[in-house]
Design an enzyme around this catalytic site. Structure first.
Site, short mmCIF file in Angstrom:
data_model
loop_
_atom_site.label_atom_id
_atom_site.label_comp_id
_atom_site.label_asym_id
_atom_site.label_seq_id
_atom_site.Cartn_x
_atom_site.Cartn_y
_atom_site.Cartn_z
N HIS A 139 -27.94 18.69 -3.74
CA HIS A 139 -28.12 17.27 -4.41
C HIS A 139 -26.88 16.34 -4.26
CE1 HIS A 139 -31.93 19.03 -5.86
NE2 HIS A 139 -31.09 20.03 -6.10
N SER A 260 -10.43 -3.49 10.40
CA SER A 260 -11.24 -4.79 9.91
C SER A 260 -10.36 -5.92 10.18
CB SER A 260 -11.27 -4.75 8.31
OG SER A 260 -11.43 -5.79 7.85
N LYS A 266 -7.79 -1.13 6.53
CA LYS A 266 -9.07 -0.40 6.85
C LYS A 266 -8.79 0.63 7.95
CE LYS A 266 -12.60 -1.66 4.74
NZ LYS A 266 -13.49 -0.85 3.98
N GLU A 273 -20.39 6.21 11.89
CA GLU A 273 -21.51 5.48 11.30
C GLU A 273 -22.38 5.20 12.49
OE1 GLU A 273 -20.12 2.22 8.42
OE2 GLU A 273 -18.44 2.72 9.80
#
Ligand code: ARG
Length: 442
Positions: A139, A260, A266, A273
């Site tokens: 979980h 970024s 970043k 992703e």
């Protein structure tokens, strides 16, 4: 109607090498059976070889309705009328079924190889970090301590099943549809055993109607890709979580991250992703192929032309994503300190306290209740989450059975190391697991 509405050429041109290989085998068989003359066959085959050479050099064929017509038209342009004999005792229906099987076989073998490479990278990463301890989750909440190597090897076994699925479907597609013709077979004295041999199939298909109607091998292939991508997507999700500032468990190699346009600090996990994002299209492809097939009467229907985009896309996407997975594990920096620090949080050893009482004769369910009470009291009083820090007097107030000898069990490392049940995280069990996976990768 747009003139290219019925054309598949924009997406089936990549079948050219398979189409040519199939045509060469077909023409060799026609000559051996004296259906066409040996000299005609020679002209056709050398014409086909010349076309293939040019395609390999990057030359493009003029557009046609599909790749099958494009090659035939090019052949006739190059060698004249004799080229028109190539299509004797054949239809585009058995031809396209053959091309698709040849493509799927090649792609399947390549995927098996790529999976093995990704598994090898996982295995190497596990062996480089045998001592790193981390919280195990259910979980996404702290569960019990485990070794990082054990956690990532779980992906090695998922991929093993994926690999076996590809190997298994390759066995089933090992039957040659060529010679089914339109769908009924032919009165020409063709030799399907010969083309099967030439094209490396175990045997010819048994039913000509089924031969041109069957796209099971594509559906199976796309399913195997979808499940592989589902596994890679779970991995990608963990990488996204683990590289966050909140976790900081791992750092991805630079070339797999990007910056970024506005925030200079970043290092986003874009490739992970994208594995997660691209897995969506492979699931879409599965729905697409099954939906194309589910209402089709026998035998061939033009709907089947639409089988190609999902097939090619699933193959390409899965192949590229497996390469990313391999690169992730090859370049992953593991932050052992961050993982081990987390092992002191979240009452990670609560199960061990209960096991201790159970070993002393308390029924496990009753022990579970006692430890549940300890944890809920600590939560409400903001007491230590690292149970090692609890004084014995405190433990004894919940059960007189607790003694000093509980403390060695309350070390996350000792705790994980002791879990040597077969397939468990303990060092001995882990060594067996690694040995077994290695054997499979040989
Ligand atoms: N381009 C077609 C396909 O991909 C080839 C088969 C065409 N057959 C036919 N009977 N129209 O399915």
């Amino acid at each position: 109607m747009q003139s290219d509405y019925i054309s598949s050429f924009s997406f089936d041109a990549r079948l050219a090498p398979y189409d040519i290989a199939g045509s060469i085998a077909h023409v060799q068989m026609l000559a051996a059976q004296k259906i066409i003359s040996a000299s005609d066959a020679k002209k056709i085959i050398s014409g086909l070889n010349a076309i293939e050479d040019d395609l390999e050099k990057g030359k493009k064929l003029p557009a046609a309705e599909d790749i099958h017509f494009a090659i035939e038209q090019e052949l006739v342009k190059r060698i004249g009328e004799v080229g028109k004999k190539m299509h004797t005792a054949r239809s585009r229906n058995d031809q396209v079924a053959l091309d698709l099987k040849l493509f799927t076989r090649t792609a399947g073998k390549l995927l098996v190889q790529k999976i093995t490479q990704a598994q090898t990278a996982i295995l190497n990463c596990a062996q480089k970090n045998p001592q790193v301890l981390m919280p195990g989750f259910t979980h996404l909440q702290h569960g019990q301590p485990i070794f990082f190597a054990h956690h990532i090897l779980a992906y090695g076994w998922m991929l093993q099943r994926d690999k076996e699925r590809f190997e298994d479907l390759l066995k089933r597609l090992n039957e040659n549809p060529l010679g089914a013709c339109a769908f009924a077979g032919t009165a020409f004295p063709i030799d399907r055993a010969q083309t099967s041999k030439l094209l490396n199939f175990k045997k010819p298909t048994e039913n000509s109607v089924d031969s041109v109607s069957d796209r099971d091998f594509i559906a199976e292939f796309i399913f195997a890709c979808a499940l592989t991508m589902t596994h890679l997507s779970r991995l990608a999700e963990e990488m996204v979580i683990w590289t966050s500032s909140e976790f900081g468990y791992v750092t991805l190699p630079d070339h797999l991250t990007s910056g970024s346009s506005i925030m200079p600090q970043k290092r986003n996990p874009d490739t992970a992703e994208l594995v997660r994002g691209k897995s969506a299209r492979t699931l879409g492809n599965l729905i697409q192929i099954l939906t194309i097939l589910k209402n089709l009467p026998l035998s061939y229907n033009r709907d089947m032309q639409e089988d190609k985009p999902p097939l090619f896309d699933s193959a390409d996407t899965t192949l590229a994503s497996l390469e990313i997975a391999e690169e992730i594990f090859a370049g992953l920096k593991v932050n052992a300190k961050a993982m081990e620090a987390q092992c002191k949080k979240g009452f990670l050893l609560a199960t061990e306290l209960a096991d201790y009482l159970a070993r002393k004769g308390v029924a496990f369910r009753a022990a579970h209740t006692i430890v549940g009470k300890i944890v809920s009291d600590l939560r409400s009083t903001h007491g230590p989450e690292n149970l090692e820090d609890l004084p014995l007097s405190k433990l004894k107030s919940y059960s007189p059975l607790f003694e000093k000898d509980i403390y060695p069990f309350l070390s996350p490392r000792n705790n994980a190391s002791a879990k040597n049940s077969y397939g468990g995280t303990g060092a001995k069990a882990l060594a067996i697991q690694i040995k077994n996976l290695k054997k499979l990768l040989k």
